[in-house]
Enzyme design. Structure first.
Site, short mmCIF file in Angstrom:
data_model
loop_
_atom_site.label_atom_id
_atom_site.label_comp_id
_atom_site.label_asym_id
_atom_site.label_seq_id
_atom_site.Cartn_x
_atom_site.Cartn_y
_atom_site.Cartn_z
CE1 TYR A 156 48.01 23.80 9.87
CE2 TYR A 156 49.08 25.16 8.22
CZ TYR A 156 49.01 24.69 9.51
OH TYR A 156 49.92 25.10 10.45
CE LYS A 160 47.68 26.37 12.75
NZ LYS A 160 47.77 26.37 14.23
#
Length: 255
Positions: A156, A160
């Site tokens: 994750y 990002k």
């Protein structure tokens, strides 16, 4: 009340969380909309609500991970909806919370495909109209996880970090076209984010926010609207925001 009148805003992930809040905040400034999501009943509800305010709205069901579906959706749009003035890349998620050695490949795929490739597919499909007009604004929803890595969040965070890099890269690449680029990078926001990450486990999801007053989707939409309504010569490059109780990804005071 009219800062975005006659402007067209494209919002992905428009039927929930930050995307849905952006619809309502931008409607207050009389923006027209192209709303994209996978939930047609909710899209139609939003369309009706916005049309009752006198706004022009087109909705389309599309999975941003599917580049062919994105292309076909674009080609099927009425011409006026093919050239948004503002793109808000809000669609994104976390799937699973595991050490990398325990991560499911399906979770890895869905995060990279949604958070990185989906953002690129949408932006690439619609950027031509902005380049033609030599103006526009791309707003990418990042995260403080794009600035700092935490245990069990490697993929994750990587997705990002990619959004962070893409936002900075877009700024260089599109500078000559007068296109504004903004990354909005929140910390802890209470939406359905944790329910999705923990795959419907309400207790685990609730514990994320226990003892903290988190940011809300409206807080983020308000910041996005601020960036979108500055004077034409102003570019808000990056907004990093957290709850008062959160200093970084892992440093949180709970009461």
């Amino acid at each position: 009340m009219n800062k975005l009148k006659n402007k067209l805003t494209l919002i992905t992930g428009a039927t929930s969380g930050i995307g849905e809040s952006c619809v309502r905040y931008f409607a207050e400034e009389n923006s027209d909309f192209l709303l994209l999501a996978r939930n047609m009943p909710k899209l139609l509800e939003l369309q009706q609500e916005m049309q009752q305010k006198g706004l022009s709205v087109h909705v389309a069901v599309v999975d941003v991970r599917d580049k062919q579906a994105v292309k076909e959706m674009f080609e099927g749009l009425p011409e006026k909806f093919q050239k948004p003035d503002i793109i808000i890349n809000s669609a994104g998620l976390a799937s699973g919370f595991d050490f990398i050695q325990d991560s499911a490949l399906d979770d890895i795929d869905v995060m990279i495909d949604t958070n990185v490739k989906g953002l690129l597919y949408i932006t690439k499909q619609f950027i031509g109209g902005m380049m033609e007009k030599r103006q526009g604004h791309i707003i990418n929803l990042g995260s403080i996880a794009g600035h700092d890595v935490y245990p069990k969040g490697a993929v994750y965070c990587a997705s990002k970090f990619a959004v962070n890099a893409l936002s900075k890269g877009f700024r260089f690449d599109l500078l000559e076209y007068g296109i504004r680029i903004t990354s909005v990078d929140p910390g802890m926001v209470e939406t359905n984010f944790s329910m999705i990450r923990f795959k419907g486990d309400a207790e685990r999801a609730g514990n994320v926010y226990k003892g903290v007053t988190p940011l809300t989707a409206d807080d983020i939409a308000d910041a996005i609207l601020y960036a979108a309504t500055r004077a034409p010569h102003v570019n808000i490059n990056e907004i990093v925001m957290t709850p008062l109780a959160q200093a970084n990804v892992t440093t949180i005071i709970r009461k």
